[in-house]
Structures are given as structure tokens and as C-alpha cells.
Scaffold this motif. Structure first.
Motif, PDB file in Angstrom:
ATOM      1  N   ASP A   1      39.472  64.929  72.572  1.00 56.52           N
ATOM      2  CA  ASP A   1      38.322  64.688  71.707  1.00 56.52           C
ATOM      3  C   ASP A   1      37.055  64.728  72.549  1.00 56.52           C
ATOM      4  N   HIS A   2      35.940  65.075  71.904  1.00 58.37           N
ATOM      5  CA  HIS A   2      34.634  65.037  72.561  1.00 58.37           C
ATOM      6  C   HIS A   2      33.726  64.047  71.850  1.00 58.37           C
TER       7      HIS A   2
ATOM      8  N   GLU B   1      26.473  60.434  68.311  1.00 55.59           N
ATOM      9  CA  GLU B   1      26.497  60.935  66.941  1.00 55.59           C
ATOM     10  C   GLU B   1      27.899  61.001  66.350  1.00 55.59           C
ATOM     11  N   GLY B   2      28.899  60.849  67.187  1.00 55.44           N
ATOM     12  CA  GLY B   2      30.258  60.856  66.667  1.00 55.44           C
ATOM     13  C   GLY B   2      31.237  61.493  67.626  1.00 55.44           C
ATOM     14  N   ILE B   3      32.433  61.700  67.111  1.00 55.36           N
ATOM     15  CA  ILE B   3      33.519  62.274  67.891  1.00 55.36           C
ATOM     16  C   ILE B   3      34.027  63.516  67.171  1.00 55.36           C
ATOM     17  N   ILE B   4      34.178  64.593  67.934  1.00 51.60           N
ATOM     18  CA  ILE B   4      34.816  65.796  67.419  1.00 51.60           C
ATOM     19  C   ILE B   4      36.268  65.725  67.892  1.00 51.60           C
ATOM     20  N   ARG B   5      37.168  65.650  66.956  1.00 50.49           N
ATOM     21  CA  ARG B   5      38.573  65.444  67.285  1.00 50.49           C
ATOM     22  C   ARG B   5      39.239  66.727  67.782  1.00 50.49           C
TER      23      ARG B   5
ATOM     24  N   CYS C   1      30.996  65.004  75.868  1.00 50.95           N
ATOM     25  CA  CYS C   1      31.815  64.471  76.949  1.00 50.95           C
ATOM     26  C   CYS C   1      33.211  64.199  76.422  1.00 50.95           C
ATOM     27  N   ALA C   2      34.212  64.553  77.199  1.00 48.90           N
ATOM     28  CA  ALA C   2      35.596  64.298  76.795  1.00 48.90           C
ATOM     29  C   ALA C   2      35.857  62.802  76.703  1.00 48.90           C
ATOM     30  N   ASP C   3      36.648  62.439  75.715  1.00 49.60           N
ATOM     31  CA  ASP C   3      37.057  61.043  75.566  1.00 49.60           C
ATOM     32  C   ASP C   3      37.776  60.610  76.844  1.00 49.60           C
TER      33      ASP C   3
END
Length: 184
Positions: free
Chosen positions: A167-168, A152-156, A133-135
Motif C-alpha cells: 500500500d502507499h 490524503e489516504g492510502i492507495i491499497r 510512501c510505502a506502508d
């Protein structure tokens, strides 16, 4: 074609060409809201664009590489949900979804995501379901959180959206967690 009743008045149906006008109308009516989060909206200008999407989706289904469903509420197309792909070697998939604005707040998408998660992990015996999901898209993020997915985290800066990178947030659910938890 595939149709799956979730409960009275709610069902998932594989998207077919006969639904192209309804899907375009729903997309067009929700264009401003959807374009905040979905990059394909600005390239969807006509029913023929939707027909191309549906044909691609049906090929995906025929190749056993995922599928796209309409979310139907009381006989009306309310949104879309689907598996982006099936990675059979690694036994994983990811789910994407959107819902028309007037259908939000009824629990429809949470029920649809629960259904596809259960199908993937129980029936297809996959090991992992992922949702990104988009930030800033808090309504979308609430769904995996409500269903017990692990953040699980953020993909920048992973997606180009409206002239900027976003970011997702990555959410994951494993088969043992789903089947051994409150959903199993």
C-alpha cells in the motif's frame, strides 16, 4: 547544468553521466536497505544500468517533464530526489527520494524535499505536489508529515515490491497551503 545550493554543505545537482560511478557505488552500498522500498534496485546491477537511468533522466529534463537530482552533502553524493513528471495541464507533480543510510538523520532529505516543493509551487507555479510512501516506510513518511503535507489516504496494493503488493500513503501539498502557511 542545474545546481541548487540549499545551505552550506548541501546542494542539489541534476544527475549527469559523470556521476554514474558515484551513484552506482551509493546504490550498491545501500542495496539491502533500498530494496525494501524501491523496486528498481534489484534490476540495477552495474554502472551501465545507472548510465541508462541517467540518460532517461536527462531526456526527461530536456523535455521539461521533471528532473532527477543528486543530493550532495559536503561534496559527496548522499542520495537522490526528483520530480517523477510535470503534469502541466493539471499543474501538478510528484516527488520521489532516497538517501544513503549513513546520511540519514541529518535533515538532508527534509531540506531537499522542502526545496523542491517550494520550487514547484513558487517558481513553476504548479498547484499540487504529491508524495507517495510505502506502508511501513516510516522514515520516508516522516518527511512530508514534518513539512505539513496533508495525509490524503492510502492507495491499497498499488505497487509490486519484493514478491508482494504494498500500500502507499498519499500526501499532498497545495500551492495556497504552502504559500499561505509557515513555508510561504
Amino acid at each position: 547544468m542545474f545546481s541548487f545550493p540549499i545551505e552550506e554543505g548541501i546542494e542539489l545537482r541534476i544527475i549527469e553521466e559523470r556521476y554514474a560511478h558515484a551513484l552506482f557505488a551509493l546504490t550498491d552500498a545501500n542495496r539491502q536497505m533500498l530494496r525494501q522500498w524501491l523496486p528498481w534496485v534489484d534490476q540495477t546491477h552495474s554502472v551501465s544500468d545507472i548510465v541508462k537511468f541517467i540518460r532517461t533522466s536527462l531526456n526527461q529534463y530536456a523535455n521539461n517533464d521533471g528532473f532527477q537530482c543528486g543530493v550532495w552533502f559536503r561534496g559527496e553524493l548522499a542520495g537522490m530526489i526528483g520530480y517523477h513528471l510535470f503534469d502541466w495541464k493539471n499543474r501538478r507533480t510528484s516527488i520521489g527520494y532516497w538517501l544513503g543510510e549513513r546520511f540519514q538523520g541529518k535533515g538532508l532529505m527534509t531540506k531537499a524535499v522542502r526545496t523542491l516543493t517550494d520550487y514547484a509551487l513558487s517558481e513553476l507555479a504548479l498547484n499540487r505536489v504529491e508524495i507517495r510512501c510505502a506502508d511501513g516506510n516510516d522514515r520516508s513518511r516522516a518527511i512530508p508529515e514534518r513539512l505539513g503535507f496533508v495525509h490524503e489516504g492510502i492507495i491499497r496494493e498499488t505497487e509490486w515490491l519484493n514478491d508482494r503488493f504494498v500500500d502507499h500513503h498519499v500526501y499532498g501539498m497545495l500551492r495556497d497551503e504552502w504559500l499561505g502557511g509557515p513555508n510561504g
